[in-house]
Design an enzyme around this catalytic site. Structure first.
Site, mmCIF file in Angstrom:
data_model
loop_
_atom_site.group_PDB
_atom_site.id
_atom_site.type_symbol
_atom_site.label_atom_id
_atom_site.label_comp_id
_atom_site.label_asym_id
_atom_site.label_seq_id
_atom_site.Cartn_x
_atom_site.Cartn_y
_atom_site.Cartn_z
ATOM 1 N N ASP A 99 86.438 50.666 -16.665
ATOM 2 C CA ASP A 99 86.258 51.610 -15.559
ATOM 3 C C ASP A 99 87.087 51.238 -14.346
ATOM 4 O O ASP A 99 87.756 52.082 -13.763
ATOM 5 C CB ASP A 99 84.761 51.723 -15.193
ATOM 6 C CG ASP A 99 84.075 50.368 -14.992
ATOM 7 O OD1 ASP A 99 84.747 49.320 -15.074
ATOM 8 O OD2 ASP A 99 82.848 50.362 -14.761
ATOM 9 N N ASP A 102 89.062 45.214 -10.249
ATOM 10 C CA ASP A 102 88.744 44.763 -8.896
ATOM 11 C C ASP A 102 89.470 43.437 -8.661
ATOM 12 O O ASP A 102 90.635 43.432 -8.260
ATOM 13 C CB ASP A 102 87.217 44.664 -8.769
ATOM 14 C CG ASP A 102 86.756 44.257 -7.389
ATOM 15 O OD1 ASP A 102 87.570 44.254 -6.461
ATOM 16 O OD2 ASP A 102 85.550 43.947 -7.228
ATOM 17 N N ASP A 158 78.086 52.071 -12.123
ATOM 18 C CA ASP A 158 76.676 51.995 -11.713
ATOM 19 C C ASP A 158 76.478 51.231 -10.424
ATOM 20 O O ASP A 158 77.349 50.495 -9.960
ATOM 21 C CB ASP A 158 75.881 51.264 -12.797
ATOM 22 C CG ASP A 158 76.181 49.766 -12.795
ATOM 23 O OD1 ASP A 158 77.368 49.402 -12.870
ATOM 24 O OD2 ASP A 158 75.240 48.952 -12.675
HETATM 25 P P1 5GP Z 1 86.780 42.233 -11.804
HETATM 26 O O1 5GP Z 1 86.629 41.168 -12.847
HETATM 27 O O2 5GP Z 1 88.072 42.999 -11.887
HETATM 28 O O3 5GP Z 1 86.517 41.716 -10.420
HETATM 29 O O4 5GP Z 1 85.551 43.178 -12.013
HETATM 30 C C1 5GP Z 1 85.567 44.323 -12.746
HETATM 31 C C2 5GP Z 1 84.132 44.743 -12.961
HETATM 32 O O5 5GP Z 1 83.362 44.666 -11.745
HETATM 33 C C3 5GP Z 1 84.116 46.199 -13.354
HETATM 34 O O6 5GP Z 1 84.193 46.330 -14.756
HETATM 35 C C4 5GP Z 1 82.802 46.658 -12.785
HETATM 36 O O7 5GP Z 1 81.785 46.391 -13.717
HETATM 37 C C5 5GP Z 1 82.565 45.801 -11.571
HETATM 38 N N1 5GP Z 1 82.970 46.454 -10.315
HETATM 39 C C6 5GP Z 1 83.956 46.106 -9.476
HETATM 40 N N2 5GP Z 1 84.035 46.940 -8.421
HETATM 41 C C7 5GP Z 1 83.069 47.861 -8.598
HETATM 42 C C8 5GP Z 1 82.643 49.020 -7.840
HETATM 43 O O8 5GP Z 1 83.152 49.396 -6.776
HETATM 44 N N3 5GP Z 1 81.621 49.737 -8.373
HETATM 45 C C9 5GP Z 1 81.002 49.385 -9.543
HETATM 46 N N4 5GP Z 1 80.002 50.148 -9.946
HETATM 47 N N5 5GP Z 1 81.374 48.310 -10.278
HETATM 48 C C10 5GP Z 1 82.393 47.554 -9.808
HETATM 49 MG MG MG Z 2 82.421 46.543 -16.016
#
Ligand code: 5GP
Ligand code: MG
Length: 177
Positions: A99, A102, A158
């Protein structure tokens, strides 16, 4: 009922248009080669369901779960990957679908993990990418929208496991946290 005052960041119509374009881009990249989709649970589900119906390619679907422990003390973003749902991926062309990108840690880790399983190639499609929050250098092959650093919900994303069924991408209101 879901509260009706959630600010819309990306409307349902814009999402559908962009998913159409992504479907064409992805199909043009693989040119008829069979692809194995690996969806990252649970946030990928709505995007995955819409995207695969636009992919004019022979494809299989499998799923993986990645949960991060991000307590106050954890800065490394320790990840737990549950991959018992994955079939034998040796020799397969993989399209990993998530999705949102980040920090980049989840997808970076999963790509490395999938490469170790003897896959032929691993590409990544994300619906959203937050700008200015990446901690690891990671470029998705396909990306729907770049968004500002806000906590977003809807279209699979979510907050405390709620709001995934909103048809648009919205910003979580302060008083809902
Ligand atoms: P990363 O490892 O890139 O920091 O995190 C990715 C995961 O963090 C995504 O798959 C998601 O589950 C969660 N995440 C990061 N930002 C958001 C956000 O703004 N909203 C939601 N619902 N989940 C997020
Ligand atoms: Mg996720």
């Amino acid at each position: 009922m879901i509260r009706n005052d959630i600010p819309v960041l990306i409307s349902s119509e814009r999402i559908q248009q962009r998913v159409d374009e992504l479907g064409r881009e992805i199909a043009a990249t693989y040119k008829g080669t069979p692809v194995t989709i690996v969806g990252v649970l649970t946030g990928c589900l709505v995007f995955l369901a819409d995207l695969i119906r636009r992919l004019d390619l022979p494809l299989r679907i499998s799923l993986v779960q990645a949960s991060s422990y991000r307590g106050a003390a954890t800065t490394s973003g320790a990840l737990r990957v549950q991959d018992d749902l994955l079939p034998d991926l040796r020799g397969r062309e993989i399209l990993l679908i998530d999705d949102i990108l980040d920090s980049g840690q989840t997808l970076n880790y999963l790509v490395e993990h999938l490469k170790k399983l003897g896959t032929a190639s691993v590409r990544v499609a994300v619906l959203l990418r937050k700008t200015g929050t990446q901690k690891v250098a990671f470029e998705p092959d396909f990306c729907g929208f770049n968004i500002p650093d806000e906590f977003v919900i809807g279209y699979g994303l979510d907050y405390n496991d709620e709001y995934r069924n909103l048809p648009f991408i919205g910003v979580l209101p302060q008083d809902a946290r």
